[in-house]
Design an enzyme around this catalytic site. Structure first.
Site, PDB file in Angstrom:
ATOM      1  N   LYS A   1       0.878  -1.171   0.000  1.00 16.38           N
ATOM      2  CA  LYS A   1       0.000   0.000   0.000  1.00 16.38           C
ATOM      3  C   LYS A   1       0.918   1.226   0.000  1.00 16.38           C
ATOM      4  CE  LYS A   1      -1.794   3.031   1.913  1.00 16.38           C
ATOM      5  NZ  LYS A   1      -1.740   4.521   1.561  1.00 16.38           N
TER       6      LYS A   1
ATOM      7  N   GLU B   1       9.347   1.470  11.366  1.00 13.12           N
ATOM      8  CA  GLU B   1      10.397   2.499  11.307  1.00 13.12           C
ATOM      9  C   GLU B   1       9.670   3.830  11.295  1.00 13.12           C
ATOM     10  OE1 GLU B   1      12.371   5.405  10.149  1.00 13.12           O
ATOM     11  OE2 GLU B   1      12.695   4.420   8.216  1.00 13.12           O
TER      12      GLU B   1
ATOM     13  N   CYS C   1      14.120  10.359   7.081  1.00 13.83           N
ATOM     14  CA  CYS C   1      13.846   9.901   8.444  1.00 13.83           C
ATOM     15  C   CYS C   1      15.078   9.987   9.330  1.00 13.83           C
ATOM     16  CB  CYS C   1      13.296   8.479   8.423  1.00 13.83           C
ATOM     17  SG  CYS C   1      14.376   7.280   7.619  1.00 13.83           S
TER      18      CYS C   1
ATOM     19  N   GLU D   1       9.427  16.398  14.988  1.00 12.94           N
ATOM     20  CA  GLU D   1       9.967  16.128  13.660  1.00 12.94           C
ATOM     21  C   GLU D   1       9.310  17.061  12.648  1.00 12.94           C
ATOM     22  OE1 GLU D   1      11.204  12.231  11.116  1.00 12.94           O
ATOM     23  OE2 GLU D   1       9.151  12.261  11.869  1.00 12.94           O
TER      24      GLU D   1
END
Length: 513
Positions: A192, A267, A301, A400
């Protein structure tokens, strides 16, 4: 001056038109959505519509899962030897390389990544398949002999259907990072992709079809996370869920799959520190700091988004850093000279700009940043930004941002640097710059992160475990560590002789000779 020329001094900066919509890939065929829905995918450079994408629902997910389930249980894939599966993976790698330029340009059109960096991501995608093709043939078990009575052994076996949910940043490379070990281990997959960057997943499905991978082994369902992604997470025939994305979404996925005791590989977010001590090679550290947060448009990331700089060199380093950030070439992502392109989507641009405003309100100083030129106004461009005079308790230091934004925080002692590095909810990566290798190892051990680089930018070794601590994830992928997730251990006990077996239910019977 920043590079902002959308005309490109004679370069061809036109995006090739995409003539077909992005369809689902189910059981070896491209198909429309069962309920007929569509959504647009945008070019972040201009925000023009690139093409329409099939909007998947639970019905499409169910079709894909059933195809993957049949391919695993009834088809040839689950019964193939590792060597046979590896041949398919190598053929996929070869095809990715043949289509490398097309894949790179699709990635640029869909994500805004600069073309020079997108080409590197396409090359890495092929490398992922080659690497795990080799790893598949190296999968071994363990033996546990018990004298001359038993030979016990443990082997790895595939689990079944894996649901792979990938993010919108570097979507091609990150999809292959999951698909390759999943298939190498003998599982089947339903991918997906992120709804903001679906195009390379569709091209990857064409490549899978080109190499004649058995139908149902690899499937793609496009759609939105709260519908298609949720259906995949909750499907009873999907025991494995691998997710890369933001931490809040990861928490929701784990909750929704917990009733079925699914296995997760997560993750998630990061706010990784770059610790620069006063004895570091400052030229190399400067290069690494700039590249580590501004490459991939800051949408990385493992970005070193917090600079922790020792106060004795702070003034000099921040001044040199500000000059470098001002000179970063912001522009059209098809221009090979561009270093930072547009962010993925208008919604994400607004999110990043919110943090720019918030940083100023919190009292930080925007040393570099500001408005983008008029010629970039149609796209999702944000100037590479540097904040100084930042405290570690500010939102811009804690949360973040996932854009081309760096915050600089001073420290005095090694102990303070470690406390600042650990003073966030995340723990994905860390970077340490010092010539004192004893201190480097000491600090690397004490920083709460799944990975640490000493005197290096983010150079990946595919053999090593990749993942984070705290709110940055669950589990590890990479090398044989990927197979900890994509396989089950099966233990087989073999009797080598006539060992004693207790006899129940023989009372009153004639004793057996």
């Amino acid at each position: 001056m920043s590079h902002v020329d959308l005309k490109g001094a004679g370069l061809n900066l036109e995006f090739e038109p995409i003539s077909r919509p992005a369809l689902h890939f189910i059981d070896g065929q491209f198909v429309e959505s069962a309920e007929g829905g569509w959504f647009d995918t945008l070019n972040p450079t201009t925000n023009d519509v690139l093409t329409q994408v099939a909007e998947g629902t639970a019905s499409d997910v169910d079709r894909a899962v059933e195809a993957a389930y049949r391919a695993f249980h009834d088809g040839p894939w689950g019964k193939m030897s590792a060597k046979e599966r590896a041949r398919y993976l190598v053929r996929i790698a070869d095809a990715i390389e043949r289509h490398g330029e097309e894949l790179a340009r699709l990635e640029v059109a869909d994500t805004g990544l600069p073309i020079s960096q997108a080409r590197g991501q396409a090359a890495r995608a092929a490398e992922n398949f080659r690497f795990f093709a080799e790893m598949a043939t190296r999968m071994t078990g363990e033996t546990f002999p018990v004298g001359d009575q038993f030979l016990n052994y443990a082997i790895r076996v595939p689990v079944g259907v894996a649901g792979l949910i990938t993010p919108w940043n570097t979507p091609l490379m990150l999809a292959t990072w999951k698909i390759a070990p999943c298939l190498a281990a003998g599982n089947t997959a339903v991918l997906k992709p992120a709804e903001w960057s679906p195009l390379t997943a569709t091209k990857l499905a064409e490549i899978v079809q080109e190499v004649d991978l058995p139908p149902g082994v690899f499937n793609v369902v496009h759609g939105f996370g709260e519908v298609a992604g949720d259906a995949l997470v909750k499907h009873p025939k999907v025991p494995l869920i691998s997710f890369t994305g933001e931490t809040t979404t990861g928490r929701t996925i784990m909750k929704n799959g917990s009733d079925a005791l699914k296995r997760f590989s997560m993750e998630l977010g990061g706010k990784s520190p770059v610790v620069v001590f006063d004895d570091a090679d400052l030229d190399r550290a400067l290069d690494a700091v700039v590249f580590g947060v501004y490459s991939l448009n800051g949408e990385r990331c493992t970005a070193g988004s917090r600079l922790l700089i020792q106060d004795s060199i702070r003034e000099e380093f921040e001044a040199r850093l500000a000059e470098r950030v001002r000179r970063i070439r912001l522009g059209h992502p098809l221009d090979p000279a561009t270093e930072v392109g547009p962010l993925i989507h208008p919604e994400h641009k607004r999110r990043v700009e919110h943090y720019l405003d918030l940083g100023r309100r919190e009292g930080a100083t925007m040393a570099v940043g500001g408005e983008v030129p008029r010629e970039l106004a149609r796209g999702n461009f944000v100037r590479p930004t540097l904040f100084v005079n930042v405290r570690n308790d500010m939102c811009i230091a804690q949360e973040e941002i996932f854009g081309p934004v760096l915050v600089s925080i001073p420290f005095t002692t090694e102990e303070e640097a470690i406390q600042l590095a650990n003073g966030v909810q995340y723990g994905l990566a860390a970077y340490i710059w010092t010539r004192d290798l004893e201190r480097a190892h000491r600090v690397a051990r004490r920083i709460e992160s799944g990975m640490a680089w000493i005197n290096s930018q983010n150079v990946r070794d595919l053999r090593t475990p990749f993942g984070g601590m705290k709110q940055s994830g669950v589990g590890r992928e990479g090398g044989h560590y990927s197979f900890e997730f994509y396989t089950e251990w099966k233990t087989v006990h073999v009797a080598l002789g006539q060992h004693p077996i207790p006899r129940f239910g023989v009372s009153g019977m004639e004793t057996r000779s």
